[in-house]
Design a protein around this motif. Structure first.
Motif, mmCIF file in Angstrom:
data_model
loop_
_atom_site.group_PDB
_atom_site.id
_atom_site.type_symbol
_atom_site.label_atom_id
_atom_site.label_comp_id
_atom_site.label_asym_id
_atom_site.label_seq_id
_atom_site.Cartn_x
_atom_site.Cartn_y
_atom_site.Cartn_z
ATOM 1 N N HIS A 19 0.639 -1.223 0.151
ATOM 2 C CA HIS A 19 0.268 0.195 0.164
ATOM 3 C C HIS A 19 0.922 1.291 0.228
ATOM 4 O O HIS A 19 0.337 1.981 -0.347
ATOM 5 N N VAL A 20 1.830 1.689 0.175
ATOM 6 C CA VAL A 20 2.914 2.015 0.758
ATOM 7 C C VAL A 20 3.852 2.546 -0.909
ATOM 8 O O VAL A 20 4.082 3.338 -0.800
ATOM 9 N N GLY A 21 4.952 0.941 -0.595
ATOM 10 C CA GLY A 21 5.734 0.904 -1.233
ATOM 11 C C GLY A 21 7.089 0.566 -1.246
ATOM 12 O O GLY A 21 7.162 1.147 0.035
ATOM 13 N N LYS A 22 7.819 0.276 -2.073
ATOM 14 C CA LYS A 22 8.930 0.216 -1.749
ATOM 15 C C LYS A 22 10.430 1.548 -1.989
ATOM 16 O O LYS A 22 11.811 0.726 -1.564
ATOM 17 N N GLU A 23 10.100 1.783 -2.948
ATOM 18 C CA GLU A 23 10.779 3.456 -3.200
ATOM 19 C C GLU A 23 11.690 3.420 -2.185
ATOM 20 O O GLU A 23 11.294 3.741 -1.193
ATOM 21 N N ASP A 24 12.850 4.016 -2.757
ATOM 22 C CA ASP A 24 13.404 4.692 -1.775
ATOM 23 C C ASP A 24 13.493 6.275 -1.162
ATOM 24 O O ASP A 24 13.495 5.492 0.242
ATOM 25 N N HIS A 25 12.125 6.462 -1.607
ATOM 26 C CA HIS A 25 12.034 7.700 -1.475
ATOM 27 C C HIS A 25 10.981 7.606 0.036
ATOM 28 O O HIS A 25 10.760 8.056 0.792
ATOM 29 N N LYS A 26 10.595 6.504 0.092
ATOM 30 C CA LYS A 26 9.381 5.527 0.865
ATOM 31 C C LYS A 26 10.315 4.839 2.150
ATOM 32 O O LYS A 26 9.041 4.138 2.777
ATOM 33 N N SER A 27 11.724 4.522 1.999
ATOM 34 C CA SER A 27 11.551 3.466 3.127
ATOM 35 C C SER A 27 11.406 3.517 4.450
ATOM 36 O O SER A 27 12.050 3.219 5.363
ATOM 37 N N HIS A 28 11.315 4.843 4.934
ATOM 38 C CA HIS A 28 11.873 5.534 6.399
ATOM 39 C C HIS A 28 9.502 4.657 6.684
ATOM 40 O O HIS A 28 9.867 4.263 7.917
ATOM 41 N N PHE A 29 8.709 4.527 6.297
ATOM 42 C CA PHE A 29 7.619 3.623 6.322
ATOM 43 C C PHE A 29 8.338 1.990 6.678
ATOM 44 O O PHE A 29 8.066 1.795 7.928
ATOM 45 N N THR A 30 8.935 1.288 5.782
ATOM 46 C CA THR A 30 8.954 0.091 5.968
ATOM 47 C C THR A 30 10.534 -0.090 7.591
ATOM 48 O O THR A 30 10.482 -1.046 8.538
ATOM 49 N N ASP A 31 11.154 1.035 7.609
ATOM 50 C CA ASP A 31 12.629 0.918 8.722
ATOM 51 C C ASP A 31 11.939 1.172 10.030
ATOM 52 O O ASP A 31 11.685 0.373 11.053
ATOM 53 N N PHE A 32 10.236 2.246 10.066
ATOM 54 C CA PHE A 32 9.662 2.932 11.278
ATOM 55 C C PHE A 32 9.326 0.816 11.674
ATOM 56 O O PHE A 32 9.441 1.009 12.485
ATOM 57 N N VAL A 33 8.373 0.214 10.411
ATOM 58 C CA VAL A 33 7.690 -1.003 11.150
ATOM 59 C C VAL A 33 9.067 -1.508 11.432
ATOM 60 O O VAL A 33 8.970 -2.411 12.331
ATOM 61 N N LYS A 34 9.757 -1.602 10.435
ATOM 62 C CA LYS A 34 11.387 -2.670 11.310
ATOM 63 C C LYS A 34 11.863 -2.799 12.980
ATOM 64 O O LYS A 34 11.461 -3.265 13.419
ATOM 65 N N ARG A 35 11.475 -1.102 12.865
ATOM 66 C CA ARG A 35 12.369 -1.149 14.144
ATOM 67 C C ARG A 35 11.402 -1.322 15.310
ATOM 68 O O ARG A 35 11.416 -1.230 16.343
ATOM 69 N N GLU A 36 9.968 -1.395 14.792
ATOM 70 C CA GLU A 36 8.978 -1.072 15.955
ATOM 71 C C GLU A 36 8.605 -2.098 16.454
ATOM 72 O O GLU A 36 8.147 -2.755 17.561
ATOM 73 N N PHE A 37 8.134 -3.017 15.363
ATOM 74 C CA PHE A 37 7.493 -4.280 15.993
ATOM 75 C C PHE A 37 8.035 -5.716 15.215
ATOM 76 O O PHE A 37 8.045 -6.479 15.866
ATOM 77 N N ARG A 38 9.446 -5.231 15.050
ATOM 78 C CA ARG A 38 9.692 -6.369 14.954
ATOM 79 C C ARG A 38 11.024 -7.322 16.230
ATOM 80 O O ARG A 38 11.650 -6.436 17.200
ATOM 81 N N ASN A 39 10.465 -8.443 16.581
ATOM 82 C CA ASN A 39 10.802 -9.234 18.177
ATOM 83 C C ASN A 39 10.816 -8.184 19.200
ATOM 84 O O ASN A 39 11.389 -7.869 20.455
#
Length: 98
Positions: A19-39
């Protein structure tokens, strides 16, 4: 990581990429999710809700878009094309004449 936590984490990452995408300028969304919810099994319920929110917003946008598609805009387009052609001194073919 338990199987339930892994499934929820995978679902939220799929929803963000879809829904958001995985382009370089949108990577902060996936970085947030990885940081917030991993482990972090304490935020499992929050991750489920976040995934549900992303999917619901996407479904709502598709629904709104489908309502706009159902509107027949052929007459409006003929009028716009006629005005554009007249502004440069041309006439529309008979197919497009109102």
């Amino acid at each position: 990581m338990s199987s339930e936590v892994a499934r929820v984490y995978r679902d939220i990452l799929k929803a963000v990429v879809k829904h958001v995408g995985k382009e370089d300028h949108k990577s902060h969304f996936t970085d947030f999710v990885k940081r917030e919810f991993r482990n972090n099994s304490n935020s499992l319920h929050l991750a489920r809700n976040y995934t549900y929110l992303l999917n619901s917003i996407h479904s709502h946008k598709e629904l709104l878009f489908s309502y706009n598609i159902a509107v027949d805009r052929t007459e409006e387009m003929k009028r716009v094309l006629g005005k554009s052609a007249a502004s440069v001194g041309l006439r529309l073919p008979e197919v497009y004449q109102p």
